[in-house]
Design a protein around this motif. Structure first.
Motif, PDB file in Angstrom:
ATOM      1  N   LYS A  81       0.826  -1.217   0.000  1.00  0.00           N
ATOM      2  CA  LYS A  81       0.000   0.000   0.000  1.00  0.00           C
ATOM      3  C   LYS A  81       0.856   1.263   0.000  1.00  0.00           C
ATOM      4  CE  LYS A  81      -3.985  -2.028   2.400  1.00  0.00           C
ATOM      5  NZ  LYS A  81      -4.793  -2.015   3.641  1.00  0.00           N
ATOM      6  N   LYS A  82       2.057   1.163   0.556  1.00  0.00           N
ATOM      7  CA  LYS A  82       2.938   2.328   0.626  1.00  0.00           C
ATOM      8  C   LYS A  82       3.730   2.539  -0.670  1.00  0.00           C
ATOM      9  CE  LYS A  82       3.557   1.927   5.633  1.00  0.00           C
ATOM     10  NZ  LYS A  82       4.508   1.652   6.736  1.00  0.00           N
ATOM     11  N   LEU A  83       3.657   1.574  -1.602  1.00  0.00           N
ATOM     12  CA  LEU A  83       4.377   1.727  -2.872  1.00  0.00           C
ATOM     13  C   LEU A  83       3.864   2.947  -3.633  1.00  0.00           C
ATOM     14  CD1 LEU A  83       4.601  -1.884  -4.350  1.00  0.00           C
ATOM     15  CD2 LEU A  83       6.472  -0.502  -3.469  1.00  0.00           C
ATOM     16  N   GLY A  84       4.757   3.650  -4.289  1.00  0.00           N
ATOM     17  CA  GLY A  84       4.356   4.770  -5.135  1.00  0.00           C
ATOM     18  C   GLY A  84       3.871   4.274  -6.489  1.00  0.00           C
ATOM     19  N   PRO A  85       3.855   5.180  -7.493  1.00  0.00           N
ATOM     20  CA  PRO A  85       3.364   4.804  -8.821  1.00  0.00           C
ATOM     21  C   PRO A  85       4.224   3.736  -9.488  1.00  0.00           C
ATOM     22  CG  PRO A  85       4.424   6.954  -8.870  1.00  0.00           C
ATOM     23  CD  PRO A  85       4.294   6.580  -7.423  1.00  0.00           C
ATOM     24  N   ILE A  86       3.548   2.869 -10.256  1.00  0.00           N
ATOM     25  CA  ILE A  86       4.194   1.788 -11.016  1.00  0.00           C
ATOM     26  C   ILE A  86       3.823   1.991 -12.480  1.00  0.00           C
ATOM     27  CG2 ILE A  86       4.246  -0.729 -11.358  1.00  0.00           C
ATOM     28  CD1 ILE A  86       3.509  -1.050  -8.437  1.00  0.00           C
ATOM     29  N   PRO A  87       4.708   1.651 -13.443  1.00  0.00           N
ATOM     30  CA  PRO A  87       4.352   1.792 -14.855  1.00  0.00           C
ATOM     31  C   PRO A  87       2.977   1.189 -15.152  1.00  0.00           C
ATOM     32  CG  PRO A  87       6.649   1.167 -14.663  1.00  0.00           C
ATOM     33  CD  PRO A  87       6.088   1.136 -13.276  1.00  0.00           C
ATOM     34  N   GLU A  88       2.122   1.971 -15.825  1.00  0.00           N
ATOM     35  CA  GLU A  88       0.732   1.561 -16.017  1.00  0.00           C
ATOM     36  C   GLU A  88       0.609   0.232 -16.770  1.00  0.00           C
ATOM     37  OE1 GLU A  88      -1.639   4.599 -17.700  1.00  0.00           O
ATOM     38  OE2 GLU A  88      -1.140   6.088 -16.177  1.00  0.00           O
ATOM     39  N   LYS A  89       1.516   0.003 -17.720  1.00  0.00           N
ATOM     40  CA  LYS A  89       1.406  -1.214 -18.525  1.00  0.00           C
ATOM     41  C   LYS A  89       1.633  -2.482 -17.692  1.00  0.00           C
ATOM     42  CE  LYS A  89       6.227  -1.017 -20.100  1.00  0.00           C
ATOM     43  NZ  LYS A  89       7.114  -0.982 -21.294  1.00  0.00           N
ATOM     44  N   ASN A  90       2.328  -2.338 -16.538  1.00  0.00           N
ATOM     45  CA  ASN A  90       2.620  -3.503 -15.691  1.00  0.00           C
ATOM     46  C   ASN A  90       1.842  -3.506 -14.380  1.00  0.00           C
ATOM     47  OD1 ASN A  90       4.582  -4.342 -17.563  1.00  0.00           O
ATOM     48  ND2 ASN A  90       6.116  -3.045 -16.612  1.00  0.00           N
ATOM     49  N   ARG A  91       1.205  -2.372 -14.043  1.00  0.00           N
ATOM     50  CA  ARG A  91       0.610  -2.207 -12.714  1.00  0.00           C
ATOM     51  C   ARG A  91      -0.425  -3.277 -12.394  1.00  0.00           C
ATOM     52  NH1 ARG A  91      -1.975   3.385 -12.282  1.00  0.00           N
ATOM     53  NH2 ARG A  91      -3.373   2.400 -13.785  1.00  0.00           N
ATOM     54  N   ASP A  92      -1.412  -3.461 -13.285  1.00  0.00           N
ATOM     55  CA  ASP A  92      -2.494  -4.418 -13.009  1.00  0.00           C
ATOM     56  C   ASP A  92      -1.972  -5.845 -12.926  1.00  0.00           C
ATOM     57  OD1 ASP A  92      -4.227  -2.315 -12.967  1.00  0.00           O
ATOM     58  OD2 ASP A  92      -4.925  -2.576 -15.027  1.00  0.00           O
ATOM     59  N   ASN A  93      -1.035  -6.189 -13.817  1.00  0.00           N
ATOM     60  CA  ASN A  93      -0.502  -7.551 -13.827  1.00  0.00           C
ATOM     61  C   ASN A  93       0.281  -7.852 -12.538  1.00  0.00           C
ATOM     62  OD1 ASN A  93       0.089 -10.101 -15.096  1.00  0.00           O
ATOM     63  ND2 ASN A  93       2.161  -9.342 -15.443  1.00  0.00           N
ATOM     64  N   LEU A  94       1.067  -6.870 -12.068  1.00  0.00           N
ATOM     65  CA  LEU A  94       1.841  -7.073 -10.841  1.00  0.00           C
ATOM     66  C   LEU A  94       0.908  -7.227  -9.640  1.00  0.00           C
ATOM     67  CD1 LEU A  94       4.721  -4.484 -11.379  1.00  0.00           C
ATOM     68  CD2 LEU A  94       4.929  -6.957 -11.399  1.00  0.00           C
ATOM     69  N   TYR A  95      -0.109  -6.362  -9.569  1.00  0.00           N
ATOM     70  CA  TYR A  95      -1.038  -6.455  -8.441  1.00  0.00           C
ATOM     71  C   TYR A  95      -1.779  -7.791  -8.446  1.00  0.00           C
ATOM     72  CZ  TYR A  95      -4.997  -5.635  -5.374  1.00  0.00           C
ATOM     73  OH  TYR A  95      -5.926  -5.754  -4.393  1.00  0.00           O
ATOM     74  N   LYS A  96      -2.131  -8.254  -9.654  1.00  0.00           N
ATOM     75  CA  LYS A  96      -2.834  -9.530  -9.772  1.00  0.00           C
ATOM     76  C   LYS A  96      -1.977 -10.674  -9.224  1.00  0.00           C
ATOM     77  CE  LYS A  96      -5.172 -12.457 -13.181  1.00  0.00           C
ATOM     78  NZ  LYS A  96      -5.494 -12.635 -14.617  1.00  0.00           N
ATOM     79  N   LYS A  97      -0.678 -10.685  -9.565  1.00  0.00           N
ATOM     80  CA  LYS A  97       0.219 -11.739  -9.085  1.00  0.00           C
ATOM     81  C   LYS A  97       0.355 -11.674  -7.568  1.00  0.00           C
ATOM     82  CE  LYS A  97       4.005 -12.575 -11.400  1.00  0.00           C
ATOM     83  NZ  LYS A  97       5.285 -12.338 -12.100  1.00  0.00           N
ATOM     84  N   PHE A  98       0.479 -10.451  -7.023  1.00  0.00           N
ATOM     85  CA  PHE A  98       0.614 -10.307  -5.569  1.00  0.00           C
ATOM     86  C   PHE A  98      -0.663 -10.777  -4.870  1.00  0.00           C
ATOM     87  CE2 PHE A  98       0.269  -7.688  -1.679  1.00  0.00           C
ATOM     88  CZ  PHE A  98       1.432  -8.107  -1.035  1.00  0.00           C
ATOM     89  N   LYS A  99      -1.802 -10.401  -5.403  1.00  0.00           N
ATOM     90  CA  LYS A  99      -3.083 -10.760  -4.791  1.00  0.00           C
ATOM     91  C   LYS A  99      -3.306 -12.279  -4.827  1.00  0.00           C
ATOM     92  CE  LYS A  99      -7.976  -9.452  -4.852  1.00  0.00           C
ATOM     93  NZ  LYS A  99      -8.530 -10.783  -4.858  1.00  0.00           N
ATOM     94  N   ILE A 100      -2.926 -12.898  -5.943  1.00  0.00           N
ATOM     95  CA  ILE A 100      -3.090 -14.356  -6.054  1.00  0.00           C
ATOM     96  C   ILE A 100      -2.275 -15.065  -4.974  1.00  0.00           C
ATOM     97  CG2 ILE A 100      -2.481 -16.349  -7.493  1.00  0.00           C
ATOM     98  CD1 ILE A 100      -3.323 -14.694  -9.928  1.00  0.00           C
ATOM     99  N   ALA A 101      -1.021 -14.599  -4.752  1.00  0.00           N
ATOM    100  CA  ALA A 101      -0.168 -15.226  -3.731  1.00  0.00           C
ATOM    101  C   ALA A 101      -0.806 -15.092  -2.341  1.00  0.00           C
ATOM    102  CB  ALA A 101       1.220 -14.583  -3.749  1.00  0.00           C
TER     103      ALA A 101
END
Length: 559
Positions: A362-382
């Motif tokens: 939650k404390k992470l700043g902005p992430i490149p938009e093209k990768n943001r959703d995919n990274l969050y999805k992987k973290f959430k799945i774990a």
């Protein structure tokens, strides 16, 4: 990059041959921007320990695209100019050939076809386009001289010549009338265009009777001068307009100055300001020209302020890209940690670690938009995988806890039943307590209740049994440890109890040492003997207490 977009727009909307000046203005602004970026990159490189000889500036994609667009434009412009010059040379060759043909006609013998031939030559001459400026006057002089010779030398066709000159007089008189009408034309620009066409037509009409030639030319010239005077007056009157345009453009430059030090941490703020500055650019383009003397400085000031804003904007997005890349690396590290934990069955500790990782996410700043959703999805799945596994495990554990509760309730019932009988023993109670402790966990909501029931049952048993003898204290201590062992936090409690006993032993040993030291200072007397006896009793009791405490430590090691 706005300068690139502006250059592309101008190329698409403006004829190439009229675009040379503004294209070079845009190129100059772009070169200045790149030069500044290069200087900043060199300064940064030096600040990081590099030298100017080692520095190599890397051109970015926008710069390469801009140079490609500009070079393509220059290529088109040069091609058009070269083609125009080639066409003029072709026209010069064609007119030179016509002059030779006309010269042959003038120097040759008269025929019935001479007049039709001369007319054809005139029409062909008129149809040929412009020639190099250096040759234009000589060509026309030669052409007119040959035409005059043709009409002067052909006496046999004098009447036709005169008739033709009269027709030419009528045509040129009509042109004079059209030129005179242009004086009052509502659109000056259109009037100038039409007048240039009349001049071109006037030149291509043949000679008129000599007595009318000068008079007719003066009439046409006077009509032309009237239009030219109107144009002169218009430009004189435009000075006020140009000055007003200058005032309006200076006001826009002042507006742009407020953008010079603009800073923001959000993309939305930069986009809002970009829209405002582009609106100012549109307003600039709608304003007409300024005086020639002020034009260069006005344009330089405007485009310098314009590019300064976008230079700062580019720096912001470069920094943002670096921050986003760093945040992406952090996100990938958190994902790797979460994936490493997602199949762990140490539920409580792992849950705490994953919650901590979620808080860091939650404390992470902005992430490149093209990768943001995919990274969050992987973290959430774990994370979801672990918590789903824990939920499934808890369902199974809850069933086991319910069974354990029933078993412990049955053991408590057995203790109560045994307490009612006559054959009470320490071994029987110890076995029941051990069986109770060895039975697993119960539901959390029942822990306090079942512990209270268990304590009450053991206390009643002990009241009825009333153990005695030297082993009574050890039995009670061991029984107490058995009850402690049934507690979920038994390890901590036992560690604290062991620490307390060891501290008691140390304190007693220190006291014995102190008392023995004090005995050495007592002199021989009845009072001293009484004090010695008291200290001996204290030392003996302390040693007995140490033995009991050491016995308890031995018992603790069994648990």
């Amino acid at each position: 990059m706005q300068l690139l977009k502006l250059l592309k727009d101008k190329i698409q909307t403006t004829p190439i041959l009229r675009l040379d000046k503004i294209a070079h203005e845009i190129k100059a602004a772009f070169d200045e921007l790149i030069s500044k970026e290069k200087e900043e990159a060199l300064a940064k490189f030096k600040a990081e320990g590099g030298t100017e000889e080692e520095f190599e500036y890397r051109h970015h994609e926008e710069e390469r695209e801009f140079l490609k667009v500009f070079n393509d434009f220059r290529y088109q412009l040069n091609s058009l100019r070269k083609e125009a010059e080639r066409q003029k040379e072709k026209n010069l060759t064609a007119k030179t050939e016509l002059l030779n043909k006309l010269r042959d006609l003038v120097d040759g013998e008269e025929t019935t076809l001479s007049m039709s031939t001369i007319k054809a030559i005139q029409e062909e001459w008129k149809a040929i386009g412009p020639v190099p400026a250096s040759q234009n006057r000589n060509l026309w002089a030669s052409f007119n001289a040959l035409m005059d010779r043709f009409y002067d030398n052909r006496s046999i066709y004098f009447e036709l010549k005169e008739l033709d000159r009269k027709k030419n007089l009528e045509s040129k008189t009509e042109l004079c009338e059209k030129a005179e009408a242009l004086k009052d034309a509502p659109e000056l620009k259109e009037a100038i265009r039409q007048l240039n066409e009349l001049h071109e037509e006037f030149k291509h009409i043949g000679p008129v009777p000599r007595e009318d030639q000068e008079k007719l030319w003066q009439r046409f010239k006077a009509a032309s001068d009237a239009v030219y005077d109107r144009r002169k007056d218009f430009y004189e009157g435009q000075k006020e307009v140009y000055l007003q345009n200058q005032v309006e453009k200076e006001a826009l430059i002042a507006q742009l100055a407020t953008f010079a030090d603009f800073k923001a941490d959000r993309i939305k703020d930069w986009n809002t300001k970009t829209k405002e500055i582009l609106d100012i650019q549109k307003a600039w383009e709608k304003i007409g020209p300024v005086t020639k003397e002020a034009g260069k400085e006005i344009n330089k000031a405007f485009w310098a302020a314009f590019k300064h804003f976008f230079h700062n904007k580019n720096l912001f997005f470069k920094e943002l890209d670096e921050i986003r890349a760093a945040n992406q690396n952090k996100a990938e590290e958190l994902i790797a940690k979460a994936e490493e934990l997602m199949n762990n069955t140490d539920w409580q500790n792992t849950a705490n670690q994953l919650v901590k990782l979620q808080q860091e996410w939650k404390k992470l700043g902005p992430i490149p938009e093209k990768n943001r959703d995919n990274l969050y999805k992987k973290f959430k799945i774990a994370c979801d995988t672990f918590f789903e596994n824990r939920r499934n495990s808890n369902k199974q554990s809850n069933n086991e806890f319910d069974e354990n509760l029933k078993k412990k309730q049955d053991i408590i019932r057995q203790i109560h039943e045994a307490a009612k009988g006559e054959d009470l023993s320490e071994n029987t109670l110890s076995e029941l307590v051990s069986e109770f402790n060895e039975t697993g966990f119960v539901p959390r909501k029942n822990i306090k209740e079942i512990q209270a029931q268990f304590k009450d049952a053991v206390d009643r048993y002990l009241e009825k049994m009333d153990p005695s003898g030297s082993g009574r204290e050890d039995f009670l201590f061991r029984l107490n440890l058995n009850r402690i062992q049934a507690d979920p936090n038994s390890t901590k409690t036992l560690n604290r109890k062991e620490h307390g006993i060891r501290k008691q032993i140390t304190d007693l040993e220190n006291s014995i040492t102190l008392w023995r030291n004090n005995l050495e200072f007592f002199a021989a007397s009845k009072t001293a003997d009484k004090l010695k006896d008291q200290f001996d009793i204290k030392i003996k009791k302390a040693e007995e207490e140490i033995d009991k405490l050491k016995s308890k430590l031995s018992i603790l090691k069994e648990f």
